[in-house]
Design an enzyme around this catalytic site. Sequence first.
Site, mmCIF file in Angstrom:
data_model
loop_
_atom_site.group_PDB
_atom_site.id
_atom_site.type_symbol
_atom_site.label_atom_id
_atom_site.label_comp_id
_atom_site.label_asym_id
_atom_site.label_seq_id
_atom_site.Cartn_x
_atom_site.Cartn_y
_atom_site.Cartn_z
ATOM 1 N N SER A 62 41.485 41.708 25.741
ATOM 2 C CA SER A 62 41.076 40.362 26.136
ATOM 3 C C SER A 62 41.773 39.278 25.310
ATOM 4 C CB SER A 62 39.556 40.230 25.978
ATOM 5 O OG SER A 62 39.198 38.877 26.005
ATOM 6 N N ASP A 118 43.864 37.689 36.715
ATOM 7 C CA ASP A 118 43.072 36.792 37.571
ATOM 8 C C ASP A 118 43.585 36.760 39.014
ATOM 9 O OD1 ASP A 118 41.411 36.113 35.475
ATOM 10 O OD2 ASP A 118 42.628 34.412 34.857
ATOM 11 N N GLY A 166 33.776 31.642 30.677
ATOM 12 C CA GLY A 166 33.957 32.645 29.625
ATOM 13 C C GLY A 166 34.890 32.149 28.538
ATOM 14 N N GLN A 195 40.850 36.267 25.477
ATOM 15 C CA GLN A 195 39.769 35.389 25.007
ATOM 16 C C GLN A 195 39.298 35.845 23.622
ATOM 17 O OE1 GLN A 195 36.847 35.423 28.157
ATOM 18 N NE2 GLN A 195 38.007 33.964 29.391
ATOM 19 N N ARG A 234 37.386 32.752 42.251
ATOM 20 C CA ARG A 234 38.644 33.396 42.663
ATOM 21 C C ARG A 234 38.448 34.289 43.894
ATOM 22 N NH1 ARG A 234 41.946 31.483 38.788
ATOM 23 N NH2 ARG A 234 41.157 31.525 36.658
ATOM 24 N N LYS A 252 34.302 40.197 34.985
ATOM 25 C CA LYS A 252 34.678 38.788 35.184
ATOM 26 C C LYS A 252 33.489 37.997 35.738
ATOM 27 C CE LYS A 252 38.891 39.317 33.761
ATOM 28 N NZ LYS A 252 39.249 38.762 32.465
HETATM 29 C C1 S3P Z 1 41.610 33.905 29.853
HETATM 30 C C2 S3P Z 1 41.809 35.239 29.690
HETATM 31 C C3 S3P Z 1 41.447 36.242 30.697
HETATM 32 C C4 S3P Z 1 41.290 35.610 32.071
HETATM 33 C C5 S3P Z 1 40.460 34.348 32.024
HETATM 34 C C6 S3P Z 1 41.083 33.331 31.100
HETATM 35 C C7 S3P Z 1 41.961 33.001 28.740
HETATM 36 O O1 S3P Z 1 40.222 36.827 30.333
HETATM 37 O O2 S3P Z 1 40.704 36.531 32.958
HETATM 38 O O3 S3P Z 1 40.352 33.797 33.320
HETATM 39 O O4 S3P Z 1 42.034 31.783 28.963
HETATM 40 O O5 S3P Z 1 42.177 33.512 27.632
HETATM 41 P P1 S3P Z 1 40.147 38.033 29.263
HETATM 42 O O6 S3P Z 1 40.812 37.558 28.064
HETATM 43 O O7 S3P Z 1 38.712 38.312 29.028
HETATM 44 O O8 S3P Z 1 40.859 39.166 29.937
#
Ligand code: S3P
Length: 413
Positions: A151, A300, A82, A153, A373, A327
Amino acid sequence: MSLQKKIQLTGDKSISHRALMLAAITGGTTQIKNLCNSEDLQSTIDCLRACGVNILKNKKTHIIDSDSLSNPSIPLNCGNSGTTIRLLTGLLAGQNIEASLYGDASLMKRPMDRVIDPLKKMGANADWTNNQIVLKKSFIKGGEILNPTSSAQVKSSIILAALGGEAKTILTESYNTRDHTERMISFYNPNSIQSLAHEITITPSKLGINSMEIPGDISKASFFIAYACLTPGSNIVLENILINPRRIGFISALKEMGANITIDNKKIKYGEPVGNVHVKYKSRLKNIRVRAKSVRDMVDEIPILSIVAALSRGVMSIEGLSELKLKESNRVLAITSNLKAMGSDIRENNNNIMIKGQKYLYNTNINTFSDHRIAMAFYIGSFFAKHTMILDNIECIKVSFPDFFEKLEEIRA
Ligand code: S3P
């Protein structure tokens, strides 16, 4: 058997993705030490190579050579990652790259509108159709943008796009999520980014990154921290681990449950706090209430926290788990169904779970839902189950932690 070792772990996965992506648009050569060695990172490496970035590995150092990105001649396969697909979409939009991005069946089920919508508002020519993201030549204009999700991300995708924009972008968001992108950019060029309360201002610029060392992964560490907290007589040290406040919610929760965890040798390295994490077994832990706000700092780690809760005294409630359903698998379902099968009293109600702790869990077949995980959390759980447990897929662990079993042996030796 008690655990008595001092170990080091490979680099944090979230920081590793960001380091590669920022190095790819920095111009010139960047050396990165201790990059995460997982399949997710390989997806980012392969995608960047397809966009013309030269990436070589020499012992423990990755050398990234890049002037500007080029349009890939093949669709970009982001695998299970992701972070790869969401951050890369922003990065490539900011560099006016044309590409299509896709991933495996699990990734294609996950929401992508959360990045496409804000990127489109910023001027990206992006669409999410037929199981792929299609990016056409984009012109990120700058201006004001809102991230309504919790998020990191999405936040990072917006920031990476904004770096290649025409003018300043002001990003507003109301959640405090992991801030590695902001820290990394600010470390190399403080004028490129300013964070103030809920506003992040990004000024388009080149960063000039030449070297970086990635701290040990706190999410990988969490499995061993949990194992030591559950195993009488244990006394372990995890050296040079990321202790960013937005990532150590799991440690805070365990301490509130009565665990003996201390951190020393604290330093700031390349803009991120790191330290040595000491875990000494104290006694059986006591369950607590974990509120939604705290879940963000251990998003996580909820699978492994649930295993600890199932073996601790009293009732644990963990609230606000809606994001966990989005997730690599629906982690609320994976946790509740597997713990129930192991004889645990666990209930879900409206994105909250309640777990009544007990002394032992029982043997069963575990459905990992091919989620790394979930597989690692239940593998640790299997040490506290009577008889043998069978996990349907342990290969998926390579997604984030290919040396999980090696490190486990090292710590158990
Ligand atoms: C991450 C953000 C989290 C996390 C993922 C890695 C990142 O996701 O769960 O394993 O590297 O920015 P979300 O931003 O969708 O919550």
